[in-house]
Design a protein around this motif. Structure first.
Motif, PDB file in Angstrom:
ATOM      1  N   LEU A  64       0.804  -1.219   0.000  1.00  0.00           N
ATOM      2  CA  LEU A  64       0.000   0.000   0.000  1.00  0.00           C
ATOM      3  C   LEU A  64       0.835   1.267   0.000  1.00  0.00           C
ATOM      4  O   LEU A  64       0.301   2.356   0.121  1.00  0.00           O
ATOM      5  CB  LEU A  64      -0.922   0.015   1.225  1.00  0.00           C
ATOM      6  N   ARG A  65       2.132   1.137  -0.134  1.00  0.00           N
ATOM      7  CA  ARG A  65       2.989   2.320  -0.073  1.00  0.00           C
ATOM      8  C   ARG A  65       2.602   3.330  -1.146  1.00  0.00           C
ATOM      9  O   ARG A  65       2.428   2.998  -2.314  1.00  0.00           O
ATOM     10  CB  ARG A  65       4.447   1.886  -0.269  1.00  0.00           C
ATOM     11  N   LEU A  66       2.412   4.570  -0.723  1.00  0.00           N
ATOM     12  CA  LEU A  66       1.999   5.600  -1.673  1.00  0.00           C
ATOM     13  C   LEU A  66       3.220   6.210  -2.360  1.00  0.00           C
ATOM     14  O   LEU A  66       4.257   6.391  -1.736  1.00  0.00           O
ATOM     15  CB  LEU A  66       1.243   6.717  -0.940  1.00  0.00           C
ATOM     16  N   GLU A  86       2.565   3.889   8.674  1.00  0.00           N
ATOM     17  CA  GLU A  86       3.613   2.936   8.322  1.00  0.00           C
ATOM     18  C   GLU A  86       3.338   2.318   6.949  1.00  0.00           C
ATOM     19  O   GLU A  86       4.227   2.215   6.096  1.00  0.00           O
ATOM     20  CB  GLU A  86       3.728   1.827   9.366  1.00  0.00           C
ATOM     21  N   ALA A  87       2.074   1.951   6.725  1.00  0.00           N
ATOM     22  CA  ALA A  87       1.735   1.341   5.443  1.00  0.00           C
ATOM     23  C   ALA A  87       1.858   2.334   4.292  1.00  0.00           C
ATOM     24  O   ALA A  87       2.362   2.006   3.227  1.00  0.00           O
ATOM     25  CB  ALA A  87       0.320   0.764   5.510  1.00  0.00           C
ATOM     26  N   LEU A  88       1.397   3.559   4.518  1.00  0.00           N
ATOM     27  CA  LEU A  88       1.312   4.502   3.410  1.00  0.00           C
ATOM     28  C   LEU A  88       2.635   5.207   3.130  1.00  0.00           C
ATOM     29  O   LEU A  88       3.005   5.419   1.984  1.00  0.00           O
ATOM     30  CB  LEU A  88       0.245   5.564   3.693  1.00  0.00           C
ATOM     31  N   MET A  94      -6.533   5.775  -2.725  1.00  0.00           N
ATOM     32  CA  MET A  94      -5.560   6.873  -2.809  1.00  0.00           C
ATOM     33  C   MET A  94      -4.377   6.453  -3.655  1.00  0.00           C
ATOM     34  O   MET A  94      -3.898   7.190  -4.519  1.00  0.00           O
ATOM     35  CB  MET A  94      -5.076   7.256  -1.396  1.00  0.00           C
ATOM     36  N   GLN A  95      -3.922   5.232  -3.413  1.00  0.00           N
ATOM     37  CA  GLN A  95      -2.764   4.735  -4.146  1.00  0.00           C
ATOM     38  C   GLN A  95      -3.068   4.543  -5.624  1.00  0.00           C
ATOM     39  O   GLN A  95      -2.265   4.877  -6.489  1.00  0.00           O
ATOM     40  CB  GLN A  95      -2.327   3.406  -3.519  1.00  0.00           C
ATOM     41  N   GLY A 131      -1.055  14.515  -1.836  1.00  0.00           N
ATOM     42  CA  GLY A 131      -0.566  15.197  -0.632  1.00  0.00           C
ATOM     43  C   GLY A 131      -1.703  15.723   0.220  1.00  0.00           C
ATOM     44  O   GLY A 131      -1.673  15.630   1.451  1.00  0.00           O
ATOM     45  N   ILE A 132      -2.739  16.274  -0.443  1.00  0.00           N
ATOM     46  CA  ILE A 132      -3.913  16.747   0.287  1.00  0.00           C
ATOM     47  C   ILE A 132      -4.574  15.587   1.021  1.00  0.00           C
ATOM     48  O   ILE A 132      -4.962  15.697   2.187  1.00  0.00           O
ATOM     49  CB  ILE A 132      -4.934  17.392  -0.686  1.00  0.00           C
ATOM     50  N   ALA A 133      -4.680  14.449   0.347  1.00  0.00           N
ATOM     51  CA  ALA A 133      -5.348  13.292   0.955  1.00  0.00           C
ATOM     52  C   ALA A 133      -4.566  12.772   2.150  1.00  0.00           C
ATOM     53  O   ALA A 133      -5.147  12.448   3.191  1.00  0.00           O
ATOM     54  CB  ALA A 133      -5.536  12.191  -0.089  1.00  0.00           C
ATOM     55  N   VAL A 134      -3.238  12.675   2.015  1.00  0.00           N
ATOM     56  CA  VAL A 134      -2.414  12.230   3.139  1.00  0.00           C
ATOM     57  C   VAL A 134      -2.547  13.216   4.296  1.00  0.00           C
ATOM     58  O   VAL A 134      -2.735  12.827   5.455  1.00  0.00           O
ATOM     59  CB  VAL A 134      -0.935  12.097   2.701  1.00  0.00           C
TER      60      VAL A 134
END
Lengths: 93, 556
Positions: free
Chosen positions: B8-10, B155-157, B332-333, B342-345
Motif C-alpha cells: 500500500l505504499r503511496l 507505516e503502510a502509506l 488513494m494509491q 498530498g492533500i489526501a495524506v
C-alpha cells in the motif's frame, strides 16, 4: 443562583477569548488559497502517467481551483462581515 | 504485515510532503496564536463560552470525523454495503437534533462545564465521580486507539516506523492543546473538516469514474453480492440472515436509539463543542448545524468503500492481502496523482490528530474540573487550575501513547470503538434521560443506574454473546443487543432505587429537569439570532426530514 453558576459567570466575565481570539476564517482562507495555488500549478500540465492514473481527469487542476475558490470565499466573507468589535470593557490590545 | 505495508505504499514526492509540512506548521501556528486568548481556566477548557455557532458546529462534526471513523466507515461500506448509511441517517441525525432542541437548554443553561458536572448537579457525588473516572479512562483509551491506528496507517502509506508517527503526532497534539487550549483544538477541527473534504471528494469522484459511474458500481456489486448489498433495509427482517448480523428492530433500537443517543448526547468530547458556544441559541444550533454535513459525509466514505469492494473482489477475506480498513488507502494509491495525493495524506493525518485531540481536550477538562478540583485539591485560585490543566494535558497524551497498543486485538477498529461506547455511554444516556425528565428520580438512582447499565452491557457482550449462550451472527449485531440490554437494566435499576431513596430537593433542580428554568437563563438573545435560518426548530426538523428522505432511494 447556585455556586456553580456564580463561579462560571465570574469566570465568563474575566474570560479573554471573545476579545482576543483571532478569526478562524483568516486561517482557513489563507491555507486554502495557498493549497489551491500549489495544487492548481501542479495540475496545469499533468504528465501522461498522472492523467492515466486519474482516469483522464485533470484532478489536480479541478481540486486546486475548487480549494482556491473555497479559500477566497472565506477571505471575502471575512472582509464583508468582519468580527464584531468587542463590547466596551473587554481587554483590547 | 510487512507485505501489506509494501503493497500500500503511496508514491509520495516532495510536493506531497510540502503540503503536509505546511499543514503541520499551520496547526502549531493556531496553537501559538490562540495562546493569548487563554486567561482563565474557562478559556482553556471551554473557550470562554464565546465561539460562534458555525465554528462549534463544524468542530462538532469534525470531532467525530476522526480517521478511525473515516477508515472504519469505509470498511463497513466495503463489508456490509449500503447498510452503512444506518450509522449516519438513523444512528446520528435524530440524536443530534434531540441534543440541540431538547437537551441543550439544560446543559448550556445550567452553566455546567462538563457532562459529569451535570450529573453532580442533578444527582450526587457518587454518580459524578463514577462518570468522571469512566469518562477519563475511556477518552484516554480512545485517544490511544486513534494514535495506534495512525501509526499503522502511516507505516503502510508512507513507510515511517510506527514509533516515529506516534511520537510526531503525539507531540503536535500535545503542543497545540497545551498552548492554545480548547480554542486551538476547535479551530484545528474546523480546518481539518475542510481538508478532509478536499481529500475525499476527488477520491470519491475518481473512484466512481473508475468503476463506470454509479450505475457501473451498482451493476458490479449486485452481480457480486446480490441486491441486499445495495439496500439499506434489505434482509433485515427478524430471523433473516444478513451480513450485518442485525435486524430492523436492533438497528432502530440498538443503533438508532440507544447507542446513537448515548454517543451524541452524553459523550463529552462532542458536547464540549456545544458548551463552548457563545450563547444558548448558538449552543442549540451547534449539533443542528453539524447534522447537515453529517447527512452527506456518508457518501464520501461509503462510495470509496463500495468502489474498493468492486476493484478488489476478495477484499477482507482470507484470499486477499487487503483488509476492509484498507479501502480508502487503496484508492488513494490507485487514483490520486501527486498534489491531490498530498492533500489526501494531509487530510488523513489531520483527521487522526483531530480524533485524538478531541479526546485529549475533553479528558483534561473532566480530569481537572471534575476530579482534581472537586475531590483532590479544592478551592484554589483559578490560575492554579489553568496550570494544572496544561500539565494534565501533557500527561494525558503520554498515557494515550501507552494505551495505543490495547487497540490491536479487534480487526475492525470501529467495532472496537462501538463496543466501548456501548459499555460506557449507554448507561450515561439512561441516567441523563431519566434525570432530565423525571423530577422524582432520586439522588442515589444515578450511580446505581450507571453501574447496572454498564455491567449488564458487559455481561451481555462478554458472557452471553462471547460464550455463545445466545447466537448473534456478528460483533456489530451483538453490540446493538448489548446496548439495548444495558439501557433496559439501567432504567429498571434507576426506577427501583428511586422508590426506596430520597429525591433531590426541588429547589436544587431548577434548570436541570424538564419544566424548570435556570435562574441564569435570562441573558438577552444576540441580534440576528431571530433570523429564520437560525431558528433551531427549523434547522432540527429540516435535518430529520432530509435524513429520512435520503433513505428513500435505498429502501425499495
Amino acid at each position: 443562583m447556585s455556586d456553580l453558576q456564580r463561579e462560571v459567570s465570574e469566570l465568563e466575565s474575566k474570560s479573554a477569548t471573545a476579545a482576543r481570539l483571532f478569526d478562524i476564517r483568516r486561517i482557513i482562507g489563507g491555507l486554502f488559497v495557498v493549497y489551491g495555488v500549489i495544487v492548481t500549478i501542479a495540475g496545469i500540465s499533468p504528465s501522461d502517467a498522472d492523467l492515466k492514473k486519474a482516469e483522464g481527469v485533470h484532478i489536480n487542476l479541478w481540486t486546486g481551483l475548487a480549494m482556491l475558490a473555497l479559500g477566497l470565499f472565506f477571505l471575502v466573507w471575512l472582509k464583508l462581515r468582519p468580527t464584531a468589535p468587542p463590547t466596551p470593557g473587554d481587554v483590547q490590545e | 504485515m510487512q507485505y501489506l505495508a509494501e503493497g500500500l505504499r503511496l508514491p509520495t514526492n516532495g510536493l506531497d510532503y510540502a503540503i503536509l509540512a505546511i499543514y503541520f506548521a499551520v496547526v502549531l501556528g493556531i496553537g501559538f496564536a490562540a495562546r493569548r486568548s487563554v486567561k482563565t481556566s474557562l478559556d482553556f477548557f471551554l473557550s470562554g463560552r464565546s465561539l460562534p455557532a458555525w465554528v462549534t458546529g463544524l468542530a462538532f462534526v469534525a470531532a467525530n470525523l476522526g480517521a478511525t471513523e473515516i477508515l472504519g466507515m469505509a470498511a463497513t461500506g466495503a463489508q456490509y454495503g449500503v447498510a452503512v448509511v444506518h450509522w449516519y441517517w438513523i444512528g446520528a441525525i435524530p440524536a443530534m437534533v434531540f441534543l440541540g432542541l431538547v437537551m441543550m437548554p439544560f446543559y448550556y443553561g445550567s452553566k455546567v462545564r462538563s457532562v459529569p458536572e451535570f450529573l453532580l448537579q442533578r444527582f450526587d457525588k457518587s454518580a459524578h465521580l463514577l462518570s468522571s473516572i469512566l469518562f477519563a479512562f475511556a477518552s484516554i483509551l480512545i485517544a490511544g486507539v486513534n494514535l495506534y491506528a495512525l501509526s499503522i496507517v502511516v507505516e503502510a502509506l508512507l513507510g515511517w516506523p510506527q514509533w516515529v508517527s506516534i511520537v510526531v503526532a503525539g507531540f503536535f497534539v500535545l503542543a497545540y492543546i497545551t498552548i492554545g487550549g480548547l480554542s486551538s483544538a476547535i479551530y484545528n477541527e474546523v480546518l481539518q473538516f475542510f481538508v478532509i473534504l478536499a481529500a475525499l471528494i476527488p477520491l470519491t469522484l475518481l473512484g466512481l469514474k473508475r468503476v463506470g459511474g454509479w450505475d457501473g458500481l451498482t451493476d458490479s456489486l449486485t452481480k457480486q453480492y446480490g441486491d441486499n448489498f445495495l439496500s439499506a433495509w434489505g434482509g433485515t427482517g427478524i430471523g433473516d440472515a444478513n451480513p450485518l448480523g442485525a435486524n430492523w428492530l436492533t438497528i432502530v433500537l440498538g443503533l438508532g436509539f440507544v447507542l446513537s443517543f448515548g454517543y451524541w448526547t452524553t459523550n463529552f468530547a462532542e458536547v464540549q463543542r456545544a458548551l463552548s458556544a457563545k450563547n444558548l441559541s448558538a449552543a442549540k444550533r451547534t449539533p443542528l448545524i453539524a447534522a447537515f454535513p453529517k447527512i452527506f459525509i456518508v457518501f464520501i466514505v461509503m462510495i470509496p468503500g463500495l468502489v474498493a469492494a468492486v476493484l478488489v473482489p476478495k477484499i477482507g477475506t482470507a484470499g486477499s492481502d487487503l483488509t476492509y480498513n484498507d479501502a480508502i488507502p487503496l484508492l488513494m494509491q490507485e487514483l490520486l496523482p501527486n498534489g491531490v495525493l498530498g492533500i489526501a495524506v494531509t487530510g488523513l493525518l489531520a483527521a487522526f490528530m483531530a480524533g485524538m485531540a478531541a479526546n485529549v481536550s475533553s479528558f483534561n477538562t473532566v480530569f481537572t474540573a471534575d476530579i482534581w478540583a472537586k475531590y483532590v485539591v479544592k478551592d484554589r485560585e483559578d490560575t492554579y487550575y489553568l496550570k494544572f490543566g496544561r500539565l494534565i494535558t501533557a500527561i494525558g497524551v503520554v498515557a494515550s501513547i501507552g494505551t495505543a497498543f490495547l487497540a490491536s486485538s479487534f480487526s475492525n477498529i470501529m467495532g472496537y470503538l462501538q463496543t466501548l461506547f456501548s459499555f460506557f455511554n449507554v448507561p450515561m444516556f439512561v441516567v441523563f434521560i431519566i434525570g432530565m425528565f423525571w423530577k422524582r428520580a432520586s439522588m442515589k438512582s444515578g450511580v446505581w443506574g450507571l453501574l447496572a447499565g454498564t455491567s449488564a452491557a458487559m455481561i451481555n457482550y462478554f458472557v452471553i454473546y462471547k460464550q455463545g449462550i445466545i447466537d448473534i451472527p456478528s460483533d456489530q449485531g451483538a453490540n446493538f443487543v448489548s446496548a439495548i440490554v444495558g439501557f433496559v437494566a439501567g432504567a429498571l435499576v434507576m426506577v427501583l432505587v428511586t422508590l426506596f431513596t430520597a429525591p433531590k430537593p426541588e429547589a436544587e433542580l431548577a434548570g436541570l429537569v424538564y419544566g424548570t428554568t435556570s435562574p441564569g437563563m435570562q441573558e438577552a438573545p444576540e441580534e440576528g439570532d431571530s433570523a429564520w435560518y437560525r431558528r433551531p426548530a427549523l434547522l432540527g426538523w429540516g435535518a430529520i426530514v432530509l435524513a429520512a428522505a435520503c433513505y428513500i432511494p435505498y429502501s425499495f
